[in-house]
Design a protein around this motif. Sequence first.
Motif, PDB file in Angstrom:
ATOM      1  N   LEU A 201       0.836  -1.204   0.000  1.00  0.00           N
ATOM      2  CA  LEU A 201       0.000   0.000   0.000  1.00  0.00           C
ATOM      3  C   LEU A 201       0.870   1.252   0.000  1.00  0.00           C
ATOM      4  O   LEU A 201       0.537   2.246  -0.657  1.00  0.00           O
ATOM      5  N   GLN A 202       1.974   1.212   0.713  1.00  0.00           N
ATOM      6  CA  GLN A 202       2.894   2.352   0.704  1.00  0.00           C
ATOM      7  C   GLN A 202       3.403   2.618  -0.715  1.00  0.00           C
ATOM      8  O   GLN A 202       3.531   3.775  -1.141  1.00  0.00           O
ATOM      9  N   GLU A 224     -12.095   0.513  -1.470  1.00  0.00           N
ATOM     10  CA  GLU A 224     -11.688  -0.448  -2.500  1.00  0.00           C
ATOM     11  C   GLU A 224     -10.174  -0.627  -2.520  1.00  0.00           C
ATOM     12  O   GLU A 224      -9.671  -1.750  -2.676  1.00  0.00           O
ATOM     13  N   VAL A 225      -9.445   0.473  -2.352  1.00  0.00           N
ATOM     14  CA  VAL A 225      -7.984   0.395  -2.322  1.00  0.00           C
ATOM     15  C   VAL A 225      -7.524  -0.396  -1.096  1.00  0.00           C
ATOM     16  O   VAL A 225      -6.637  -1.263  -1.191  1.00  0.00           O
ATOM     17  N   GLU A 227      -9.155  -2.653   0.563  1.00  0.00           N
ATOM     18  CA  GLU A 227      -9.505  -4.062   0.375  1.00  0.00           C
ATOM     19  C   GLU A 227      -8.532  -4.742  -0.589  1.00  0.00           C
ATOM     20  O   GLU A 227      -8.138  -5.895  -0.394  1.00  0.00           O
ATOM     21  N   LYS A 228      -8.138  -4.020  -1.625  1.00  0.00           N
ATOM     22  CA  LYS A 228      -7.192  -4.573  -2.600  1.00  0.00           C
ATOM     23  C   LYS A 228      -5.884  -4.974  -1.942  1.00  0.00           C
ATOM     24  O   LYS A 228      -5.299  -6.018  -2.275  1.00  0.00           O
ATOM     25  N   PHE A 229      -5.438  -4.162  -0.992  1.00  0.00           N
ATOM     26  CA  PHE A 229      -4.157  -4.439  -0.341  1.00  0.00           C
ATOM     27  C   PHE A 229      -4.317  -5.158   1.004  1.00  0.00           C
ATOM     28  O   PHE A 229      -3.332  -5.356   1.718  1.00  0.00           O
ATOM     29  N   HIS A 230      -5.556  -5.499   1.348  1.00  0.00           N
ATOM     30  CA  HIS A 230      -5.841  -6.235   2.588  1.00  0.00           C
ATOM     31  C   HIS A 230      -5.323  -5.483   3.817  1.00  0.00           C
ATOM     32  O   HIS A 230      -4.656  -6.053   4.696  1.00  0.00           O
ATOM     33  N   VAL A 231      -5.646  -4.199   3.859  1.00  0.00           N
ATOM     34  CA  VAL A 231      -5.202  -3.319   4.938  1.00  0.00           C
ATOM     35  C   VAL A 231      -6.429  -2.677   5.584  1.00  0.00           C
ATOM     36  O   VAL A 231      -7.383  -2.312   4.899  1.00  0.00           O
ATOM     37  N   THR A 232      -6.425  -2.544   6.903  1.00  0.00           N
ATOM     38  CA  THR A 232      -7.517  -1.886   7.610  1.00  0.00           C
ATOM     39  C   THR A 232      -7.241  -0.385   7.719  1.00  0.00           C
ATOM     40  O   THR A 232      -6.082   0.045   7.626  1.00  0.00           O
ATOM     41  N   PRO A 233      -8.277   0.419   7.940  1.00  0.00           N
ATOM     42  CA  PRO A 233      -8.052   1.863   8.120  1.00  0.00           C
ATOM     43  C   PRO A 233      -7.066   2.184   9.238  1.00  0.00           C
ATOM     44  O   PRO A 233      -6.231   3.082   9.097  1.00  0.00           O
ATOM     45  N   SER A 234      -7.145   1.447  10.345  1.00  0.00           N
ATOM     46  CA  SER A 234      -6.235   1.732  11.461  1.00  0.00           C
ATOM     47  C   SER A 234      -4.790   1.390  11.104  1.00  0.00           C
ATOM     48  O   SER A 234      -3.850   2.036  11.589  1.00  0.00           O
ATOM     49  N   ALA A 251       3.152  20.365   3.561  1.00  0.00           N
ATOM     50  CA  ALA A 251       2.041  19.857   4.365  1.00  0.00           C
ATOM     51  C   ALA A 251       1.307  18.806   3.543  1.00  0.00           C
ATOM     52  O   ALA A 251       1.282  18.885   2.308  1.00  0.00           O
ATOM     53  N   TRP A 252       0.741  17.825   4.225  1.00  0.00           N
ATOM     54  CA  TRP A 252       0.078  16.759   3.487  1.00  0.00           C
ATOM     55  C   TRP A 252      -1.090  16.190   4.281  1.00  0.00           C
ATOM     56  O   TRP A 252      -1.203  16.366   5.495  1.00  0.00           O
ATOM     57  N   VAL A 253      -1.977  15.525   3.549  1.00  0.00           N
ATOM     58  CA  VAL A 253      -3.124  14.879   4.164  1.00  0.00           C
ATOM     59  C   VAL A 253      -3.318  13.511   3.532  1.00  0.00           C
ATOM     60  O   VAL A 253      -3.213  13.352   2.312  1.00  0.00           O
ATOM     61  N   ILE A 254      -3.551  12.527   4.379  1.00  0.00           N
ATOM     62  CA  ILE A 254      -3.905  11.186   3.935  1.00  0.00           C
ATOM     63  C   ILE A 254      -5.363  10.971   4.310  1.00  0.00           C
ATOM     64  O   ILE A 254      -5.736  11.093   5.486  1.00  0.00           O
ATOM     65  N   LEU A 255      -6.174  10.677   3.328  1.00  0.00           N
ATOM     66  CA  LEU A 255      -7.619  10.524   3.509  1.00  0.00           C
ATOM     67  C   LEU A 255      -7.969   9.049   3.403  1.00  0.00           C
ATOM     68  O   LEU A 255      -7.738   8.422   2.365  1.00  0.00           O
ATOM     69  N   VAL A 256      -8.508   8.490   4.471  1.00  0.00           N
ATOM     70  CA  VAL A 256      -8.734   7.049   4.568  1.00  0.00           C
ATOM     71  C   VAL A 256     -10.227   6.790   4.759  1.00  0.00           C
ATOM     72  O   VAL A 256     -10.831   7.196   5.765  1.00  0.00           O
ATOM     73  N   GLU A 257     -10.817   6.094   3.811  1.00  0.00           N
ATOM     74  CA  GLU A 257     -12.262   5.828   3.881  1.00  0.00           C
ATOM     75  C   GLU A 257     -12.555   4.685   4.842  1.00  0.00           C
ATOM     76  O   GLU A 257     -11.971   3.599   4.740  1.00  0.00           O
TER      77      GLU A 257
END
Length: 314
Positions: A201-202, A224-225, A227-234, A251-257
Amino acid sequence: MKRQIIDKIEQYDTIIIHRHVRPDPDAYGSQFGLKRLLEANYPNKKIYAIGEHDPSLTFLETPEVITDDVFTNSLVIVTDTANTGRIDDSRYHTGAFLIKIDHHPNDDQYGDMLWVDTNASSCSEMIYELFIEGKEYKNWKLSDASARLLFSGIVGDTGRFLYPSASVRTFEIAGQLIQYDFDRTEVFNGLYEKEPSLLHLQGYIYENFEIDENGACFIKLSKEVLEKFHVTPSDTSLLVGSLSDIKGVIAWVILVEEKDQIRVRLRSKGPVINQLAKKYNGGGHPLASGATAYSWEEADRVIEDLKEICRQYK
């Protein structure tokens, strides 16, 4: 203030320690570090650390589950939590007395007693300062277990001492903590080793991030992303620093559904972003904050606001 907190601790037979939702290493480090500190000095007291468990932090500790009646006549201490909306377990207000110990800006002055130090690198650093006071005042001792937890919290919240929040005092405390008997390699492995799926995912993040001419950077991680990489939001909390290595990013933002919301992770190398976090149901430090959006449209507004902050900063 520290002696007043120690006096309160001595008055109660039952102590319940809370921290914030979506815990990070400092949340666990300060919460469980305090628990182990108090257990070492007051073996006859009943001391609980509660909240929803994050499996990625199992290497540190696992919270306990208690019934409502335990709160009766108890002392409740909340660590590392700026506002009441982020306290994990809403029963925090049902005890007899409430203490807030925190290093975030004190916008929500909750509790019967407050100790807030925004100059501290972490809440774990503050718990160590409480120990130093207790050692002088009541001959407190620090257990190896507590030292390990406090060290982990400090390392986590300073980004391995890379962030500006790591002061001379932070390094002094870290130097004192590593004299205790715990495995630093095990701590660092627990904090920074990643599953292959997370590293994949990285790679996706590095391939798909966007950055504008003012150094505002973002990445959207849909369900969907994940699930594709089998990673949880946490799990994605371990990747929040990934975009910091990109030349030109300020500055940056990571947006996690997630199931019913979008987790907003904001970081900065200069522009203050905690006011932006507050605008979107969150808060935090000037250079490291979290928030929540409830649609991708709202998430896009977060991105546009971040771009404007970076434009003005330049």
